[in-house]
Design a protein around this motif. Structure first.
Motif, PDB file in Angstrom:
ATOM      1  N   ASP A   1       0.846  -1.198   0.000  1.00 22.41           N
ATOM      2  CA  ASP A   1       0.000   0.000   0.000  1.00 22.41           C
ATOM      3  C   ASP A   1       0.883   1.251   0.000  1.00 22.41           C
ATOM      4  N   PRO A   2       1.434   1.621  -1.163  1.00 24.40           N
ATOM      5  CA  PRO A   2       2.365   2.748  -1.214  1.00 24.40           C
ATOM      6  C   PRO A   2       1.731   4.120  -0.991  1.00 24.40           C
ATOM      7  N   VAL A   3       0.431   4.237  -1.147  1.00 25.03           N
ATOM      8  CA  VAL A   3      -0.207   5.555  -1.055  1.00 25.03           C
ATOM      9  C   VAL A   3       0.026   6.227   0.300  1.00 25.03           C
ATOM     10  N   PRO A   4      -0.266   5.571   1.447  1.00 19.41           N
ATOM     11  CA  PRO A   4      -0.037   6.278   2.721  1.00 19.41           C
ATOM     12  C   PRO A   4       1.435   6.482   3.062  1.00 19.41           C
ATOM     13  N   PHE A   5       2.320   5.761   2.415  1.00 18.77           N
ATOM     14  CA  PHE A   5       3.750   5.918   2.674  1.00 18.77           C
ATOM     15  C   PHE A   5       4.382   7.008   1.808  1.00 18.77           C
ATOM     16  N   TYR A   6       3.982   7.083   0.540  1.00 18.94           N
ATOM     17  CA  TYR A   6       4.703   7.938  -0.407  1.00 18.94           C
ATOM     18  C   TYR A   6       3.855   8.963  -1.144  1.00 18.94           C
TER      19      TYR A   6
END
Length: 178
Positions: A43-48
């Motif tokens: 789930d890259p959205v909340p990280f990056y």
């Protein structure tokens, strides 16, 4: 000849970026998906994407619209453990732009994509104005990684030589921000 568009990942790019990253951890690293290490891949959205001081860049093959490469930046410095304590102190969270997930699909390698993506990440970090250093770590067996990072920065710790027992075998780099 391939033409690529280097850009911040859009919602339509997330599945392709995830596929590039997962392929790398299975093919290049042989670890497969490890939840503790790879939650940002799933789930890259909340990280990056969502945090304003973070970014996820992609190289998109303009012939077919597929994601050929990824590169991410966040404000989390290296954690201790597993990294040496002095390294975590040298690169504190909030002040350190950590480069992550710089992966290129094998059929798109040797075209300068990783370098272009890293240049974009460094431009992003400079524009932010709050980062004082750029850090990353890499595994020596990662295809093309050591050559790229040695050309761009300086190894500050090679765990194979500098940590008793070889640590986790990674090499830590600092890349000039200027």
């Amino acid at each position: 000849m391939h033409e690529y568009c280097i850009r911040e990942a859009a919602e339509a790019d997330i599945d392709g970026a995830r596929a590039v990253m997962l392929d790398a951890v299975y093919r290049d690293f042989g670890t497969g998906y490890v939840p503790h290490w790879h939650a940002d891949i799933i789930d890259p959205v909340p990280f990056y994407v969502t945090p304003p001081r973070h970014t996820l860049l992609v190289a998109v093959d303009e012939r077919d619209g597929t994601v050929a490469a990824t590169a991410a930046l966040d404000a989390r410095g290296p954690a201790h453990p597993p990294n040496p304590h002095w390294l975590a102190e040298r690169f504190p969270s909030g002040e350190t732009a950590q480069l992550r997930r710089v992966y290129v699909r094998p059929e798109h390698r040797r075209r300068g994509l990783a370098r272009q993506l890293v240049d974009g990440l460094l431009e992003f970090a400079r524009a932010d104005g709050g980062y004082r250093s750029v850090y990353l770590h890499t595994y020596p067996h990662s295809p093309g990684a050591l050559g790229l990072w040695k050309a761009l920065g300086k190894a500050v710790c090679d765990e194979r030589e500098d940590v008793p027992g070889g640590g986790s075998g990674v090499v830590h780099f600092e890349i000039p921000l200027t």
